[in-house]
Scaffold this motif. Structure first.
Motif, PDB file in Angstrom:
ATOM      1  N   TYR A 237       9.748   0.215  -7.528  1.00 55.10           N
ATOM      2  CA  TYR A 237       9.764  -1.189  -7.783  1.00 55.10           C
ATOM      3  C   TYR A 237       8.384  -1.527  -8.758  1.00 55.10           C
ATOM      4  N   ALA A 238       9.227  -2.022 -10.041  1.00 53.03           N
ATOM      5  CA  ALA A 238       7.329  -2.222 -10.982  1.00 53.03           C
ATOM      6  C   ALA A 238       7.458  -3.481 -11.799  1.00 53.03           C
ATOM      7  N   ALA A 239       6.715  -3.911 -11.927  1.00 54.12           N
ATOM      8  CA  ALA A 239       7.042  -5.881 -12.386  1.00 54.12           C
ATOM      9  C   ALA A 239       4.956  -5.475 -13.569  1.00 54.12           C
ATOM     10  N   VAL A 240       6.339  -6.205 -14.490  1.00 52.13           N
ATOM     11  CA  VAL A 240       4.793  -6.003 -16.100  1.00 52.13           C
ATOM     12  C   VAL A 240       5.217  -7.115 -17.045  1.00 52.13           C
ATOM     13  N   LEU A 241       3.675  -7.856 -17.354  1.00 54.56           N
ATOM     14  CA  LEU A 241       3.365  -8.817 -17.645  1.00 54.56           C
ATOM     15  C   LEU A 241       3.494  -8.417 -18.751  1.00 54.56           C
ATOM     16  N   ALA A 242       2.631  -8.878 -20.259  1.00 56.76           N
ATOM     17  CA  ALA A 242       3.801  -8.423 -21.368  1.00 56.76           C
ATOM     18  C   ALA A 242       3.206  -9.526 -22.160  1.00 56.76           C
ATOM     19  N   ARG A 243       2.375  -8.818 -23.047  1.00 61.07           N
ATOM     20  CA  ARG A 243       2.412 -10.040 -24.768  1.00 61.07           C
ATOM     21  C   ARG A 243       2.765  -9.331 -25.437  1.00 61.07           C
ATOM     22  N   PHE A 244       3.429 -10.082 -27.148  1.00 63.59           N
ATOM     23  CA  PHE A 244       4.165  -9.412 -27.179  1.00 63.59           C
ATOM     24  C   PHE A 244       2.711  -9.252 -28.700  1.00 63.59           C
ATOM     25  N   ASP A 245       3.035  -8.545 -30.251  1.00 63.64           N
ATOM     26  CA  ASP A 245       2.661  -8.605 -31.083  1.00 63.64           C
ATOM     27  C   ASP A 245       1.978 -10.134 -31.945  1.00 63.64           C
ATOM     28  N   ASN A 246       3.585 -10.204 -31.714  1.00 62.87           N
ATOM     29  CA  ASN A 246       3.474 -11.882 -32.272  1.00 62.87           C
ATOM     30  C   ASN A 246       3.414 -13.216 -31.512  1.00 62.87           C
ATOM     31  N   GLY A 247       2.670 -13.411 -30.666  1.00 64.97           N
ATOM     32  CA  GLY A 247       2.051 -14.002 -30.160  1.00 64.97           C
ATOM     33  C   GLY A 247       2.807 -14.152 -28.801  1.00 64.97           C
ATOM     34  N   ALA A 248       4.148 -13.898 -27.933  1.00 62.93           N
ATOM     35  CA  ALA A 248       5.091 -13.956 -26.927  1.00 62.93           C
ATOM     36  C   ALA A 248       4.212 -13.344 -25.815  1.00 62.93           C
ATOM     37  N   VAL A 249       4.974 -13.994 -25.062  1.00 59.90           N
ATOM     38  CA  VAL A 249       4.401 -13.075 -23.491  1.00 59.90           C
ATOM     39  C   VAL A 249       5.073 -13.537 -22.576  1.00 59.90           C
ATOM     40  N   GLY A 250       5.696 -12.429 -21.900  1.00 61.35           N
ATOM     41  CA  GLY A 250       6.404 -12.020 -20.968  1.00 61.35           C
ATOM     42  C   GLY A 250       6.834 -11.203 -19.822  1.00 61.35           C
ATOM     43  N   MET A 251       7.201 -11.530 -18.494  1.00 64.48           N
ATOM     44  CA  MET A 251       7.498 -10.692 -17.571  1.00 64.48           C
ATOM     45  C   MET A 251       8.838  -9.917 -17.522  1.00 64.48           C
ATOM     46  N   LEU A 252       8.498  -8.669 -17.554  1.00 61.01           N
ATOM     47  CA  LEU A 252       9.634  -7.415 -17.261  1.00 61.01           C
ATOM     48  C   LEU A 252       9.656  -7.361 -15.389  1.00 61.01           C
ATOM     49  N   GLU A 253      10.477  -6.874 -15.027  1.00 58.23           N
ATOM     50  CA  GLU A 253      10.525  -6.474 -13.817  1.00 58.23           C
ATOM     51  C   GLU A 253      11.921  -5.620 -13.449  1.00 58.23           C
ATOM     52  N   SER A 254      11.743  -4.287 -12.584  1.00 53.16           N
ATOM     53  CA  SER A 254      13.015  -3.768 -12.165  1.00 53.16           C
ATOM     54  C   SER A 254      13.001  -3.239 -10.457  1.00 53.16           C
ATOM     55  N   THR A 255      14.073  -3.233  -9.656  1.00 52.01           N
ATOM     56  CA  THR A 255      14.086  -2.278  -8.628  1.00 52.01           C
ATOM     57  C   THR A 255      15.325  -1.937  -8.811  1.00 52.01           C
ATOM     58  N   ARG A 256      15.280  -0.629  -7.456  1.00 54.49           N
ATOM     59  CA  ARG A 256      16.148   0.454  -7.598  1.00 54.49           C
ATOM     60  C   ARG A 256      17.441   0.029  -6.394  1.00 54.49           C
ATOM     61  N   VAL A 257      16.119  -0.242  -4.847  1.00 52.44           N
ATOM     62  CA  VAL A 257      16.617  -0.945  -3.832  1.00 52.44           C
ATOM     63  C   VAL A 257      16.484  -2.164  -3.366  1.00 52.44           C
ATOM     64  N   ALA A 258      17.398  -2.767  -4.678  1.00 51.35           N
ATOM     65  CA  ALA A 258      17.107  -3.793  -3.997  1.00 51.35           C
ATOM     66  C   ALA A 258      19.257  -3.578  -2.893  1.00 51.35           C
ATOM     67  N   ILE A 259      18.897  -4.842  -2.254  1.00 51.31           N
ATOM     68  CA  ILE A 259      20.569  -5.234  -1.450  1.00 51.31           C
ATOM     69  C   ILE A 259      21.039  -5.554  -2.017  1.00 51.31           C
ATOM     70  N   GLY A 260      22.613  -5.109  -2.417  1.00 48.52           N
ATOM     71  CA  GLY A 260      23.295  -6.625  -3.352  1.00 48.52           C
ATOM     72  C   GLY A 260      23.475  -6.597  -4.210  1.00 48.52           C
ATOM     73  N   PRO A 261      22.644  -6.818  -5.656  1.00 44.03           N
ATOM     74  CA  PRO A 261      23.397  -6.475  -7.241  1.00 44.03           C
ATOM     75  C   PRO A 261      22.417  -5.232  -7.011  1.00 44.03           C
ATOM     76  N   ASN A 262      23.702  -4.963  -7.857  1.00 45.54           N
ATOM     77  CA  ASN A 262      23.928  -3.298  -8.239  1.00 45.54           C
ATOM     78  C   ASN A 262      23.816  -3.521  -9.706  1.00 45.54           C
ATOM     79  N   ALA A 263      24.100  -4.631 -10.430  1.00 47.51           N
ATOM     80  CA  ALA A 263      23.757  -4.400 -11.945  1.00 47.51           C
ATOM     81  C   ALA A 263      23.332  -5.880 -12.606  1.00 47.51           C
TER      82      ALA A 263
END
Ligand SMILES: NC(=O)c1ccc[n+]([C@@H]2O[C@H](COP(=O)([O-])OP(=O)(O)OC[C@H]3O[C@@H](n4cnc5c(N)ncnc54)[C@H](O)[C@@H]3O)[C@@H](O)[C@H]2O)c1
Length: 381
Positions: A237-263
């Motif tokens: 699992y990883a969760a990442v907070l991000a700042r972009f060059d153009n001033g935008a901000v964001g959140m990215l998240e991923s897991t390979r072990v969720a039960i249910g959602p496949n993609a």
């Protein structure tokens, strides 16, 4: 349009992706008839006899070999698909560069930013065209999202959320494989899955300048054939907070072990004038909000990216395999025009820098600045 010439294809590894690259090359003749040179499947390499047999008898490669070096040395091979397990990408890509072959390589390009940098810089120095298997950016709805963002229809982009939730490693009784070993896989879900998310974020919004991440391994041990267990070495699992060059901000998240959602791969983009969201589960739809009354669902149609290559109108959708056909055509067009149009090795390197930065931030707890990569990246295009 007459077919003037053919372009010789060599394939390295005939697994899931190797078979799909092959199908995609063959499909370009039907869906991109204007390509000046159409692919001819020359030689495929795999140490596994079943893979070689499939390549020859079911796909139509003229020759097969167990040694990938024979693919790179073959005089009829102009372009190479590198579809091996992660631990061979660096070695094979550097050999392809030495042989002067343009290559389409699967993600994660390298096991580390260093490996990816060496591949990208080597390809650029040799004047080679590259392509990296960042297939989700080719979804027509994602292409339309990028067009809308770049047109200013959503105003100034303020924030983005990208999540890639999968279940492929959710069974704790599933045996230990190279995917869980850093020497062979590199990172875990960061490189395997979230590298697509990093690419999508930069493709849509622009360069990420700094990140702060957490990672977790939820299934810490996996069984070996002898009944013992072995410790998993990379993150689930990883969760990442991000700042972009153009001033935008964001959140990215991923897991390979969720039960249910496949993609369940979702993108949400918010701007000062509107928002959009997309989910790979419903890849032929895009939700767009242009005022505070909320989202309207737009069906993907011929005005979206390359959708019209595959279907005459909205309704019948396209699928995952079609994204690879779009990717193959972009690679072949790049080679034909001598211009990097496909996702480049520089994009693959940039995604690897984000993976490494996430691992380092998760260990230290600190924000990490991303180094600039050189070469033809999407966020500079
Ligand atoms: N773009 C995507 O969405 C996507 C999806 C799945 C996998 N991938 C990537 O594609 C790559 C391959 O994954 P896959 O799912 O096709 O794996 P796979 O296990 O289905 O196939 C791997 C193949 O490599 C072969 N191989 C092993 N050693 C080799 C060697 N020395 N020389 C040549 N071939 C060798 C194996 O025999 C097998 O046929 C991985 O890097 C993976 O991350 C990308």
């Amino acid at each position: 349009m007459p077919i003037t010439d053919s372009i010789g294809v060599g394939l390295i590894s005939v697994g899931w992706m190797g078979r799909l690259h092959s199908r995609a090359y063959l499909a370009t003749r039907q869906f991109y008839p204007e390509l000046a040179r159409h692919p001819e499947l020359v030689i495929a390499a795999d140490p596994d006899e079943a893979g070689r047999s499939y390549a020859e008898n079911n796909v139509g490669y003229r020759e097969t070999t167990s040694d990938y070096r024979e693919v790179l040395a073959h005089p009829d091979v102009d372009v190479v698909s590198i579809c091996s397990p992660n631990f061979l990408h660096h070695e094979v890509a550097l050999a392809a560069i030495a042989a002067g072959k343009h290559f389409w390589i699967e993600k994660p390009m390298g096991r580390s930013a260093r490996e990816s940098r060496e591949i990208a810089q080597g390809a650029e120095a040799a004047g080679l065209i590259t392509s990296v298997g960042f297939n989700y950016r080719h979804a027509p709805a994602v292409a339309e999202a990028r067009r809308l963002i770049r047109s200013g229809a959503l105003g100034t982009i303020t924030n983005v959320q990208i999540r890639l939730i999968t279940s492929y490693a959710s069974d704790p009784t599933q045996g230990f494989t190279w995917r869980y070993e850093t020497e062979f896989a590199g990172s875990g879900v960061l490189g395997d899955v979230l590298s697509h998310g990093f690419d999508l974020a930069q493709f849509l919004i622009g360069r990420i300048s700094s990140i702060n991440a957490i990672t977790e391994t939820f299934i810490t041990d996996r069984p070996l054939p002898d009944g013992s267990t072995r410790a998993v070495e990379n993150e689930d699992y990883a969760a990442v907070l991000a700042r972009f060059d153009n001033g935008a901000v964001g959140m990215l998240e991923s897991t390979r072990v969720a039960i249910g959602p496949n993609a369940e791969y979702t993108i949400e983009v918010y701007g000062t004038k509107g928002s959009l969201r997309w989910n790979f589960d419903q890849m032929n739809q895009l939700e767009v909000a242009e005022d505070v009354r909320g989202y309207r669902t737009v069906m993907t149609d011929t005005s979206f990216g390359d959708f019209g290559r595959f279907q005459p109108n909205a309704g019948p959708g396209i699928g995952f395999n079609d994204l690879k056909t779009i990717e193959a055509a972009l690679f072949l067009r790049s080679v034909a025009e001598g211009k990097q149009l496909a996702p480049s090795a520089a994009d693959g390197w940039s995604a690897s820098e984000l993976v490494d930065a996430s691992i380092s931030s998760a260990a230290s707890g600190a924000w990490v600045d991303l180094p600039e990569v050189t070469g033809p990246t999407t966020f500079r295009a």
